[in-house]
Scaffold this motif. Sequence first.
Motif, PDB file in Angstrom:
ATOM      1  N   ALA A 103       0.960  -1.123   0.050  1.00 22.35           N
ATOM      2  CA  ALA A 103      -0.049   0.048   0.033  1.00 22.35           C
ATOM      3  C   ALA A 103       0.770   1.219  -0.175  1.00 22.35           C
ATOM      4  CB  ALA A 103      -0.906   0.040   1.098  1.00 22.35           C
ATOM      5  N   ASN A 104       1.743   1.392   0.748  1.00 23.10           N
ATOM      6  CA  ASN A 104       2.823   2.330   0.660  1.00 23.10           C
ATOM      7  C   ASN A 104       3.590   2.567  -0.253  1.00 23.10           C
ATOM      8  OD1 ASN A 104       2.077   3.049   3.497  1.00 23.10           O
ATOM      9  ND2 ASN A 104       3.731   1.773   4.545  1.00 23.10           N
ATOM     10  N   TYR A 105       3.800   1.540  -1.334  1.00 26.10           N
ATOM     11  CA  TYR A 105       4.318   1.953  -2.621  1.00 26.10           C
ATOM     12  C   TYR A 105       3.582   2.903  -3.554  1.00 26.10           C
ATOM     13  CZ  TYR A 105       5.779   1.061  -7.427  1.00 26.10           C
ATOM     14  OH  TYR A 105       6.239   1.001  -8.668  1.00 26.10           O
ATOM     15  N   PHE A 106       2.312   2.983  -3.414  1.00 20.07           N
ATOM     16  CA  PHE A 106       1.517   3.566  -4.094  1.00 20.07           C
ATOM     17  C   PHE A 106       1.465   5.371  -3.675  1.00 20.07           C
ATOM     18  CE2 PHE A 106      -0.102  -0.455  -4.712  1.00 20.07           C
ATOM     19  CZ  PHE A 106       0.022  -0.538  -6.150  1.00 20.07           C
ATOM     20  N   GLU A 107       2.430   5.810  -3.523  1.00 20.20           N
ATOM     21  CA  GLU A 107       2.756   7.162  -2.930  1.00 20.20           C
ATOM     22  C   GLU A 107       2.214   8.290  -3.936  1.00 20.20           C
ATOM     23  OE1 GLU A 107       7.374   7.593  -3.897  1.00 20.20           O
ATOM     24  OE2 GLU A 107       6.578   7.565  -1.712  1.00 20.20           O
ATOM     25  N   SER A 108       1.969   8.099  -5.261  1.00 20.26           N
ATOM     26  CA  SER A 108       1.745   9.039  -6.206  1.00 20.26           C
ATOM     27  C   SER A 108       0.164   8.875  -6.325  1.00 20.26           C
ATOM     28  CB  SER A 108       2.279   8.518  -7.640  1.00 20.26           C
ATOM     29  OG  SER A 108       3.534   8.664  -7.695  1.00 20.26           O
ATOM     30  N   LEU A 109      -0.403   8.037  -5.902  1.00 14.48           N
ATOM     31  CA  LEU A 109      -1.999   8.115  -5.725  1.00 14.48           C
ATOM     32  C   LEU A 109      -2.702   9.230  -4.736  1.00 14.48           C
ATOM     33  CD1 LEU A 109      -2.775   4.211  -6.083  1.00 14.48           C
ATOM     34  CD2 LEU A 109      -2.830   6.209  -7.826  1.00 14.48           C
ATOM     35  N   SER A 110      -3.532   9.601  -4.862  1.00 10.32           N
ATOM     36  CA  SER A 110      -4.301  10.589  -3.948  1.00 10.32           C
ATOM     37  C   SER A 110      -4.854   9.943  -2.756  1.00 10.32           C
ATOM     38  CB  SER A 110      -5.352  11.637  -4.779  1.00 10.32           C
ATOM     39  OG  SER A 110      -6.412  10.732  -5.624  1.00 10.32           O
ATOM     40  N   PHE A 111      -4.909   8.554  -2.709  1.00 14.44           N
ATOM     41  CA  PHE A 111      -5.514   7.690  -1.542  1.00 14.44           C
ATOM     42  C   PHE A 111      -4.574   6.748  -1.353  1.00 14.44           C
ATOM     43  CE2 PHE A 111      -6.603   5.781  -5.640  1.00 14.44           C
ATOM     44  CZ  PHE A 111      -6.312   4.278  -5.324  1.00 14.44           C
ATOM     45  N   SER A 141      -6.554   7.178 -12.001  1.00 11.36           N
ATOM     46  CA  SER A 141      -5.304   6.314 -11.525  1.00 11.36           C
ATOM     47  C   SER A 141      -5.919   5.496 -10.505  1.00 11.36           C
ATOM     48  CB  SER A 141      -4.451   7.402 -11.007  1.00 11.36           C
ATOM     49  OG  SER A 141      -4.153   8.147 -11.810  1.00 11.36           O
ATOM     50  N   ALA A 142      -5.411   4.234 -10.432  1.00  6.82           N
ATOM     51  CA  ALA A 142      -5.726   3.039  -9.754  1.00  6.82           C
ATOM     52  C   ALA A 142      -4.488   2.432  -9.274  1.00  6.82           C
ATOM     53  CB  ALA A 142      -6.794   2.239 -10.439  1.00  6.82           C
ATOM     54  N   ALA A 143      -4.704   1.434  -8.083  1.00  3.80           N
ATOM     55  CA  ALA A 143      -3.689   0.472  -7.660  1.00  3.80           C
ATOM     56  C   ALA A 143      -4.248  -1.014  -7.968  1.00  3.80           C
ATOM     57  CB  ALA A 143      -3.684   0.577  -6.222  1.00  3.80           C
ATOM     58  N   GLN A 144      -3.398  -1.742  -8.629  1.00  8.82           N
ATOM     59  CA  GLN A 144      -3.760  -3.077  -9.018  1.00  8.82           C
ATOM     60  C   GLN A 144      -2.722  -4.054  -7.882  1.00  8.82           C
ATOM     61  OE1 GLN A 144      -2.216  -5.843 -12.532  1.00  8.82           O
ATOM     62  NE2 GLN A 144      -3.110  -3.948 -13.144  1.00  8.82           N
ATOM     63  N   LEU A 145      -3.903  -4.714  -6.984  1.00  5.80           N
ATOM     64  CA  LEU A 145      -3.171  -5.684  -6.188  1.00  5.80           C
ATOM     65  C   LEU A 145      -3.378  -7.107  -6.513  1.00  5.80           C
ATOM     66  CD1 LEU A 145      -4.660  -3.995  -2.848  1.00  5.80           C
ATOM     67  CD2 LEU A 145      -2.423  -3.369  -4.215  1.00  5.80           C
ATOM     68  N   ARG A 146      -2.375  -7.857  -6.611  1.00  3.28           N
ATOM     69  CA  ARG A 146      -2.215  -9.176  -7.184  1.00  3.28           C
ATOM     70  C   ARG A 146      -2.255 -10.285  -5.833  1.00  3.28           C
ATOM     71  NH1 ARG A 146       1.607 -10.004 -11.989  1.00  3.28           N
ATOM     72  NH2 ARG A 146       0.214  -8.038 -12.513  1.00  3.28           N
ATOM     73  N   MET A 147      -3.332 -11.171  -6.069  1.00  9.45           N
ATOM     74  CA  MET A 147      -3.106 -12.547  -5.099  1.00  9.45           C
ATOM     75  C   MET A 147      -3.009 -13.933  -5.777  1.00  9.45           C
ATOM     76  SD  MET A 147      -5.212  -9.520  -4.026  1.00  9.45           S
ATOM     77  CE  MET A 147      -6.881 -10.145  -4.182  1.00  9.45           C
ATOM     78  N   GLN A 148      -2.442 -14.584  -4.840  1.00 12.30           N
ATOM     79  CA  GLN A 148      -2.181 -15.966  -5.507  1.00 12.30           C
ATOM     80  C   GLN A 148      -3.463 -16.755  -4.875  1.00 12.30           C
ATOM     81  OE1 GLN A 148       0.721 -17.265  -7.200  1.00 12.30           O
ATOM     82  NE2 GLN A 148      -1.068 -18.784  -7.595  1.00 12.30           N
TER      83      GLN A 148
END
Length: 206
Positions: A103-111, A141-148
Amino acid sequence: MKDTLKQATERIFENIELDDDKLDSLMDLEQGEAEKASTGMFFWTRQLTAVCFVIVCVSLFAINQYKNYQKDNIVELIVAEVVENHSHLKPLEVNAQAFETVANYFESLSFLPYASDKIGVTKLLNKSLLGGRYCSIQGSSAAQLRMQLSNGGVATLFQTNTSDLFSSIPSLNDNNSIVMFKSGYQVSIWQEKGLLMVLVKPATSI
């Protein structure tokens, strides 16, 4: 004694005289040509302005029509977009199993991405997270989270800010979500904590 070339030239120009009528005619001709040029430039300037105005009006109309179409068909558009992204997965930009790290990786997002409270999704995020990457949903702009998944497949959770564009999508607070199927994938869409959430996974997964 013959005149030099210079003297002959000077004598010729000295003998050239214009009477007042001829001089006025030349001046009128010059003024007329200037007025024609000015009128022509004004005409083409008006034509260009009119064309630009029409282009702007048509562009604004087209944009407005597309926005209306986008809002009226938002669910189908989201489903098509996320299934396309999920079926052609790009490399992760951050690889980590801890949700906070990803989550902290996405510092360029507004959320800040949120570990969903939706049953089943929370477990995947906490136990099976692989990482994430930047993406977009309908231009946002969005975050894409990937799960196994336990069966070897992969699930993708997309998150972006809510907006009026997504107003027809139900909230998790209402214990509701939209579920659709496309190209062998199950797509769940809902709003939660001020975010639009979209989960994509193989239709046969559990």
